[in-house]
Write a protein that holds these residues in place. Structure first.
Motif, PDB file in Angstrom:
ATOM      1  N   ASP A 147       0.835  -1.210   0.000  1.00  0.00           N
ATOM      2  CA  ASP A 147       0.000   0.000   0.000  1.00  0.00           C
ATOM      3  C   ASP A 147       0.864   1.253   0.000  1.00  0.00           C
ATOM      4  O   ASP A 147       0.600   2.210  -0.711  1.00  0.00           O
ATOM      5  N   TYR A 148       1.905   1.221   0.824  1.00  0.00           N
ATOM      6  CA  TYR A 148       2.795   2.373   0.896  1.00  0.00           C
ATOM      7  C   TYR A 148       3.516   2.570  -0.440  1.00  0.00           C
ATOM      8  O   TYR A 148       3.625   3.689  -0.956  1.00  0.00           O
ATOM      9  N   LEU A 149       3.990   1.454  -1.024  1.00  0.00           N
ATOM     10  CA  LEU A 149       4.704   1.552  -2.295  1.00  0.00           C
ATOM     11  C   LEU A 149       3.799   2.175  -3.361  1.00  0.00           C
ATOM     12  O   LEU A 149       4.230   3.024  -4.141  1.00  0.00           O
ATOM     13  N   LYS A 150       2.536   1.750  -3.374  1.00  0.00           N
ATOM     14  CA  LYS A 150       1.589   2.340  -4.340  1.00  0.00           C
ATOM     15  C   LYS A 150       1.465   3.842  -4.123  1.00  0.00           C
ATOM     16  O   LYS A 150       1.466   4.622  -5.071  1.00  0.00           O
ATOM     17  N   GLU A 151       1.372   4.230  -2.834  1.00  0.00           N
ATOM     18  CA  GLU A 151       1.283   5.654  -2.514  1.00  0.00           C
ATOM     19  C   GLU A 151       2.484   6.406  -3.083  1.00  0.00           C
ATOM     20  O   GLU A 151       2.340   7.479  -3.666  1.00  0.00           O
ATOM     21  N   VAL A 152       3.666   5.818  -2.931  1.00  0.00           N
ATOM     22  CA  VAL A 152       4.882   6.518  -3.346  1.00  0.00           C
ATOM     23  C   VAL A 152       5.012   6.565  -4.861  1.00  0.00           C
ATOM     24  O   VAL A 152       5.261   7.632  -5.428  1.00  0.00           O
ATOM     25  N   ILE A 153       4.831   5.430  -5.529  1.00  0.00           N
ATOM     26  CA  ILE A 153       5.174   5.440  -6.964  1.00  0.00           C
ATOM     27  C   ILE A 153       3.971   5.648  -7.880  1.00  0.00           C
ATOM     28  O   ILE A 153       4.160   5.905  -9.054  1.00  0.00           O
ATOM     29  N   ILE A 154       2.754   5.543  -7.357  1.00  0.00           N
ATOM     30  CA  ILE A 154       1.600   5.857  -8.210  1.00  0.00           C
ATOM     31  C   ILE A 154       1.037   7.232  -7.849  1.00  0.00           C
ATOM     32  O   ILE A 154       0.813   8.064  -8.705  1.00  0.00           O
ATOM     33  N   HIS A 155       0.838   7.466  -6.550  1.00  0.00           N
ATOM     34  CA  HIS A 155       0.204   8.724  -6.135  1.00  0.00           C
ATOM     35  C   HIS A 155       1.205   9.795  -5.712  1.00  0.00           C
ATOM     36  O   HIS A 155       0.822  10.862  -5.255  1.00  0.00           O
ATOM     37  N   ASP A 156       2.488   9.476  -5.804  1.00  0.00           N
ATOM     38  CA  ASP A 156       3.553  10.446  -5.522  1.00  0.00           C
ATOM     39  C   ASP A 156       3.409  11.107  -4.150  1.00  0.00           C
ATOM     40  O   ASP A 156       3.605  12.316  -3.999  1.00  0.00           O
TER      41      ASP A 156
END
Lengths: 125, 835
Positions: free
Chosen positions: B763-772
């Motif tokens: 979830d965190y990775l998605k936040e970082v690389i998709i939602h910046d």
């Protein structure tokens, strides 16, 4: 294989009978190894420039008897200069050949001297 | 001097000696061990590995030096015939007699052979000792030469399935014959057995359940097995693995009390009916049971050692029979009471036939207590479940989360290892508790994980508890305020991530600058490649630029193999290759006498090249349009692809073209660990994209992007990062993902492990690389962009600069090749002579 490894015995500098000319300074890379052929032996020679020292040892890895130690990586552990075998990263002291991972097998080491840009390795015969 | 005689030199007999020595301190004892086999005690649990090429020595529990150092006399090939209990002596078959003060029976068990008519026929074996295995191997070889293909294993329990795999490894088709209506009848229920059966049948192993064998067919040697329903199974070999029988002959002739169905009766101090004689392991009958697992045997060894030395340790009342293992590549585990069924118990079952997973937990009706369970196909939850069960810990509000995983969030339902009570047994082979692991750190007697392992012996048995021990050690270190730093080695007290920033900000380009300013000593084989890799990741330097500090394969731009020769893999993006190029590869292989194999990643690997031949081999390859495949580097190895909609009638998109684009985009980029990718044109997944660090699968309306999977020792399926996205978005997310991984992962940490350790997980990775979320996407993309497009073929560089060629000669003072290299023939090709 046993025979092969028995051909390599450490030589102390005071016992050297033959100083074999292995090459000149420029033949050996710095901080890495080069392999020389002496009679039926293969010897790895290291210009450990960072410590301003030269070392030599058998080229055969005592673990699997392959002629590869000259292709290993030099380094130090607690200040002792060492060579890491490229096959399985077993490490050996370049000073006395002892196995730094605590296993039984060790390597034979040989004295090196450099005179006027020429590199010599010491043997008993 | 007090004399202790141990009869039996198996795992438990050995463990007794080890425990005894550790406890005996300065007191004077003389231990003498008798074994009827001709060798030192060996690891029978891993006996099957003998088939896979391990030698008897590899399986040894210790060295002969260990016996000498500890002053233990080991008499192998000597069978004890009688105990004279009045005079306290034993007599062996060599007619020698020895005195004892204490005697320990660790004679173990032999294979149980059911009384089926014809079991004495030639070709019928048991599966117990190295000698049995040798005999099976020799017989299999003989009958195969006469065209035999089928062999049976009698017994569908743990050992029977192991034996079936061994039979398959010998090149015969195994049939498992089981009397009960299911496999592993003592551990598994019907559902679990069905799942295991279908997994095993996929491996072409026949399963015959509910089969009573009437007789063994054949003249002198076995030709078949006749079942009770008059059905004949034609086989030319039979391995019996139908259970164990305690070796209690010695106890019987010496007048010790034995059980009705065998086994030497012991009390909870492991004493037999003679107080000077102890019995441990599979020969001991404790609580009316024979325990055929190694962990209870070890515990018995511990109790007996303690008792003889005057301690008061006793065997526990209930002995846990939980097991976790990998059978024929299928994970199987069972713990607690796997079967329990009554009105107060609810069984929660999760079954996924598609992925071959079956999980069952038995929970009390109030949902508060875990009583037992079964896992087939995926036993990754075992450690957590076992701890909850054995410590009677509180269950989450929805107990099904324990086997379904918490849907939605990424947090673990198992909680952390620190939540366990101090009495929780973490390592059940060595019986080490959480308390003793944490205490070793907090009381200062240990500093590191390896200290703890040395002191407590935790993880030294089956090793299954290792992840938990690592977590506990870390948590304990943290609890005493010790800074836990994953520093690279003694020369750098930094993590790889810190070193990455140090190099980038200070714009270092030379290893010795870095160590002189930020490290100490001369460096080593660990930190040198890390720094070299960082240079490559920042500047896209090829391996030619830092020859001295590159790891061995990068230094010679080829993979060093078993005999010190190298293998060569040209890049064949996505596995697509023209006939002309295939011919060139064939010609090179012929010219240099190389062994040729297609790799798992759709490349051609050429083995056995002398270091001095590498430049010439690559000259020919490069002249014919090839470039380095980086098979030696911690870098992108390959992007595997299926054939896609260009040819396949199911293909939904052009996977080959996409795979070529991805491979060319990231080729040559250095990373903390090797990287692999895959592109499949439909969900049939012929490219196995979900077993890779990144995987792309064509679906209705775009591509699904999966990340952080891998094969290797701990296979992990990749997880879904984004759905139904177009190619451009795949590139965008991939650039950010790879760069974030390259910047932050530790040395030699795979993407899967990196994601596991990432705070906040997927979830965190998605936040970082998709939602910046932390605003670094632009920087990540820019960094990646500077790497993409600066690719240079390292081999081309070498060939263009004679100075770089020098490293590829074997000798400094001669043009000869290494004459130590020897080959033996292998199916029309060759392989290195065995070590």
């Amino acid at each position: 294989m046993e025979n092969l490894i028995n051909e390599y015995q450490s030589v102390a500098i005071e016992d050297v009978k033959v100083w074999f000319k292995a090459g000149t300074l420029k033949d050996f890379p710095s901080n890495r190894g080069g392999c020389i052929k002496y009679k039926n032996k293969q010897i790895a020679v290291f210009n450990f420039e960072r410590r301003n020292e030269w070392y030599a040892c058998q080229n055969a890895c005592p673990h699997k008897m392959e002629m590869v130690l000259s292709r290993g990586m030099t380094g130090s552990a607690d200040g002792v200069p060492k060579i890491a075998c490229p096959m399985h990263k077993k490490t050996f002291s370049l000073v006395d050949g002892s196995n730094l991972n605590g296993e039984e097998y060790s390597i034979a080491t040989y004295p090196v001297k450099v005179v006027d840009e020429e590199v010599f390795v010491g043997f008993l015969e | 001097m007090i004399k202790v005689i141990v009869v039996g030199n198996g795992m438990v007999g050995y463990k007794f000696c080890e425990k005894f020595i550790a406890k005996s301190g300065q007191e004077k004892f003389q231990i003498t061990v008798f074994g009827e086999e001709p060798r030192r005690a060996y690891d029978r649990v891993h006996l099957s590995e003998y088939f896979a090429g391990k030698s008897a020595d590899d399986l040894s529990m210790s060295t002969s030096a260990w016996y000498e150092e500890n002053n233990i006399i080991l008499n192998t090939s000597e069978l004890v015939l009688k105990i004279d209990r009045v005079n306290k002596t034993i007599v062996t078959h060599l007619e020698k007699s020895y005195k004892y003060d204490y005697l320990v029976l660790a004679t173990g068990s032999s294979a149980f052979v059911p009384p089926i008519p014809g079991v004495e026929k030639e070709g019928v074996f048991v599966y117990r000792t190295i000698e049995d295995l040798d005999a099976i191997m020799a017989y299999a070889k003989k009958i195969k030469q006469n065209g035999a293909t089928e062999a049976a294993v009698l017994g569908g329990g743990l050992l029977g399935l192991e034996a079936a795999k061994a039979v398959r490894d010998l090149g015969l088709n195994p049939h498992v014959v089981e009397f009960a209506p299911r496999l592993m009848p003592r551990q598994l229920d019907k559902g679990a057995s069905d799942m295991l059966q279908s997994k095993i049948e996929e491996l072409h192993i026949g399963i015959h359940l509910n089969k009573a064998t009437q007789y063994i067919d054949g003249e002198n040697s076995i030709k078949g097995m006749m079942f009770a329903n008059d059905e004949l199974l034609k086989v030319d070999m039979l391995v019996i693995s139908a259970g164990i029988k305690p070796r209690d002959e010695l106890a019987r002739v010496s007048g010790l009390v034995v059980g009705e169905r065998g086994g030497v009766l012991v009390n909870n101090t492991m004493q037999t009916s003679d107080p000077f004689i102890y019995a441990i392991g599979e020969v001991a009958l404790y609580n009316q049971m024979i325990y055929g697992l190694v962990a209870p045997g070890y515990e018995m060894a511990d109790v007996a050692a303690e008792q003889i030395l005057g301690g008061d340790k006793a065997m526990r009342e209930t002995i846990d029979m939980s097991t976790q293992l990998k059978l024929i590549g299928v994970e199987v585990a069972s713990f607690g009471d796997p079967f329990i069924e009554n009105d107060d118990v609810v069984a929660i079952v999760f079954e996924n036939k598609f992925s071959g997973i079956y999980k069952r937990i038995n929970v009390t009706k109030d949902g508060k207590t875990l009583l037992g369970g079964i896992l087939v196909g995926d036993s990754s939850d075992y450690n957590g479940l076992f701890q909850i069960y054995s410590n009677a810990m509180a269950l989450p509000p929805n107990p099904e989360d324990l086997i379904l995983g918490s849907r939605g969030g990424e947090g673990s339902t198992m909680g952390s290892a620190m939540d366990l009570p101090d009495t929780a047994v973490i390592c059940s082979c060595e019986n080490v508790t959480k308390g003793s692991i944490c205490c070793a750190i907090t009381d200062g007697s240990c500093e590191t994980l390896s200290d703890v392992v040395k002191l407590t012996k935790a993880t030294s048995g089956c090793g299954g508890c290792k992840p938990m021990v690592v977590d506990l050690v870390k948590a304990a270190q943290k609890s005493i305020g010790k800074e836990i730093k994953e520093s690279i080695c003694e020369h750098f007290h930094f993590t790889r991530q810190e070193l990455f920033d140090i190099v980038k900000i200070n714009k270092y380009t030379n290893y010795y600058e870095v160590i002189d300013h930020h490290g100490s000593g001369d460096g080593c084989e660990v930190c040198k490649p890390v720094v070299a890799s960082i240079f490559s990741s920042i500047y896209n330097d090829t391996a030619n630029k830092h020859v001295t500090t590159q790891d061995t394969n990068d230094r010679f731009l080829a993979n060093i193999q078993r005999n010190g020769t190298y293998s060569v893999v040209p890049r064949v993006a996505a596995g697509e290759i023209t006939p002309e190029k295939l011919i060139v590869i064939g010609q090179v292989a012929q010219q240099f006498n190389l062994y040729t194999k297609i790799t798992g990643a759709q490349r051609v690997d050429l083995f056995g090249a002398h270091v001095s031949d590498l430049p010439e081999i690559w000259r020919i390859l490069i002249e014919n349009g090839f470039e380095s495949g980086h098979a030696y580097g911690k870098s992108l190895r390959a992007v595997k692809s299926c054939v896609g909609n260009a040819w396949c009638r199911y293909g939904m998109d052009d996977s080959t073209t996409f795979a070529i684009e991805l491979e060319n985009r990231y080729k040559g980029i250095r990373s903390p660990h090797k990287l692999k990718g895959g592109v499949s044109a439909c969900i049939r997944e012929c490219a196995e994209a979900r077993g890779k660090d990144f995987g792309v699968i064509a679906v209705e309306g775009g591509w699904n992007l999966y990340i952080c999977g891998n094969g290797g020792a701990n296979p992990k399926h990749a997880v879904l990062l984004a759905e139904q996205i177009d190619k451009e978005t795949v590139f965008k997310y991939m650039d950010r993902f790879l760069m974030y991984y390259i910047r932050t992962a530790g040395p030699l940490v795979r993407t899967s492990t990196w994601l596991e350790k990432l705070d906040g997980g997927l979830d965190y990775l998605k936040e970082v690389i998709i939602h910046d979320r932390i605003g670094i996407c632009e920087a990540l993309e820019a960094e990646m962009a500077s790497l993409i497009g600066t690719f240079e073929c390292e081999w081309k560089q070498v060939l263009e600069k004679p100075r770089l060629m020098k490293r590829f000669s074997h000798f400094v003072n001669s043009d000869d090749k290494d004459d130590n290299i020897e080959y033996v023939p292998l199916r029309d090709q060759k392989m290195p002579k065995p070590w």
